[in-house]
Design an enzyme around this catalytic site. Sequence first.
Site, mmCIF file in Angstrom:
data_model
loop_
_atom_site.group_PDB
_atom_site.id
_atom_site.type_symbol
_atom_site.label_atom_id
_atom_site.label_comp_id
_atom_site.label_asym_id
_atom_site.label_seq_id
_atom_site.Cartn_x
_atom_site.Cartn_y
_atom_site.Cartn_z
ATOM 1 N N SER A 36 -17.589 50.659 53.105
ATOM 2 C CA SER A 36 -18.362 51.609 52.303
ATOM 3 C C SER A 36 -17.741 51.890 50.936
ATOM 4 O O SER A 36 -17.854 53.006 50.422
ATOM 5 C CB SER A 36 -18.599 52.907 53.095
ATOM 6 N N GLU B 175 -10.309 46.333 56.766
ATOM 7 C CA GLU B 175 -11.628 46.939 56.899
ATOM 8 C C GLU B 175 -11.697 47.734 58.198
ATOM 9 O O GLU B 175 -11.968 47.166 59.270
ATOM 10 C CB GLU B 175 -12.702 45.850 56.939
ATOM 11 N N LYS C 291 -23.637 39.368 53.735
ATOM 12 C CA LYS C 291 -24.061 39.327 55.148
ATOM 13 C C LYS C 291 -25.353 38.502 55.257
ATOM 14 O O LYS C 291 -25.502 37.527 54.549
ATOM 15 C CB LYS C 291 -24.225 40.741 55.700
ATOM 16 N N GLY D 275 -20.382 49.646 56.661
ATOM 17 C CA GLY D 275 -21.827 49.831 56.715
ATOM 18 C C GLY D 275 -22.243 51.191 57.249
ATOM 19 O O GLY D 275 -23.411 51.408 57.578
ATOM 20 N N ASN E 247 -19.839 40.826 49.953
ATOM 21 C CA ASN E 247 -20.199 40.144 51.199
ATOM 22 C C ASN E 247 -21.652 40.495 51.469
ATOM 23 O O ASN E 247 -21.960 41.616 51.843
ATOM 24 C CB ASN E 247 -19.297 40.626 52.339
ATOM 25 N N GLU F 104 -18.054 42.064 61.999
ATOM 26 C CA GLU F 104 -19.368 41.737 62.598
ATOM 27 C C GLU F 104 -19.302 40.413 63.357
ATOM 28 O O GLU F 104 -19.968 40.239 64.376
ATOM 29 C CB GLU F 104 -20.447 41.704 61.496
ATOM 30 N N HIS G 78 -14.637 38.612 59.884
ATOM 31 C CA HIS G 78 -15.290 39.899 59.606
ATOM 32 C C HIS G 78 -15.571 40.608 60.935
ATOM 33 O O HIS G 78 -15.878 39.974 61.943
ATOM 34 C CB HIS G 78 -16.591 39.653 58.845
HETATM 35 C C1 PEP Z 1 -18.325 44.489 54.542
HETATM 36 O O1 PEP Z 1 -19.360 43.909 54.807
HETATM 37 O O2 PEP Z 1 -17.248 43.882 54.606
HETATM 38 C C2 PEP Z 1 -18.369 45.902 54.183
HETATM 39 C C3 PEP Z 1 -17.260 46.529 53.901
HETATM 40 O O3 PEP Z 1 -19.611 46.491 54.168
HETATM 41 P P1 PEP Z 1 -19.971 47.923 53.486
HETATM 42 O O4 PEP Z 1 -19.374 47.888 52.110
HETATM 43 O O5 PEP Z 1 -21.456 47.922 53.449
HETATM 44 O O6 PEP Z 1 -19.376 48.964 54.339
#
Ligand code: PEP
Length: 251
Positions: free
Chosen positions: A213, A167, A11, A173, A9, A97, A95
Amino acid sequence: MRKTVIAGNWKMNMTPSAARTFIKELAPMVAGKDKCDIVLCVPYVDIAAATEAAKGTNIKIGAENVHFKASGAYTGEISAEMLVETGVEYVVIGHSERRQYFGETDQTVNLRTLAALNAGLKAIVCVGETLEQRELGYTETLLKYQTKIALTNVTAEQMKNVIIAYEPVWAIGTGVTATADQADEGNGYVRAAVAEMFGDAIAAETTVQYGGSMNDKNAAELLAKENVDGGLIGGASMVTEKFTAIVDAAN
Ligand code: PEP
């Protein structure tokens, strides 16, 4: 057997030319690693360059959002039909975000999921608890609630095109990864919710990813867990070596 899906992803990162360069570099690194599906979910404006660069490779392209209406006065939005015509196969929905910064709710996540599935797209539906919700002891309740609302009115047949990404918001992040046991437990709650809605057989076939992460260092341990059927990866999906290492761990 359910599929393992490793999805990036991006972003709001990468221009179209950067997307093309990245995919050209990644393609030979992941060629033939077919024990998992490999997907890159990219900004809308990168889709044309990304689908072109991914042609003839085992990399599939996804979008990062979709609107729930077919067309109309929704300035700045993109419909499922538009995505299909660009060659996108997957789309990320809900997501954290989007939920945090753009007013996405469980109800709109459901509407977007239905729009994507009805158009023939594969939906990567994100669910996850905040740190506060976890500390209050609501993780299971919340994950089941989010999963069930997201999948309301989805048919058993359409579940073949549903991937759910657990998630934990506190792990996205932040560099803080859920432990493998926490990931397995969260994914297990999601699978249990799918079982309560659609039965054990469909739940056993549904891909449930972990995201938060995930990187080249922790992927093997996370992916070894019974309920972890892949990853949704932000930061590490924009570094070819790291993303390849995650694909390798899934293979
Ligand atoms: C994501 O954007 O869904 C995500 C898990 O980001 P990161 O791997 O950077 O934590």
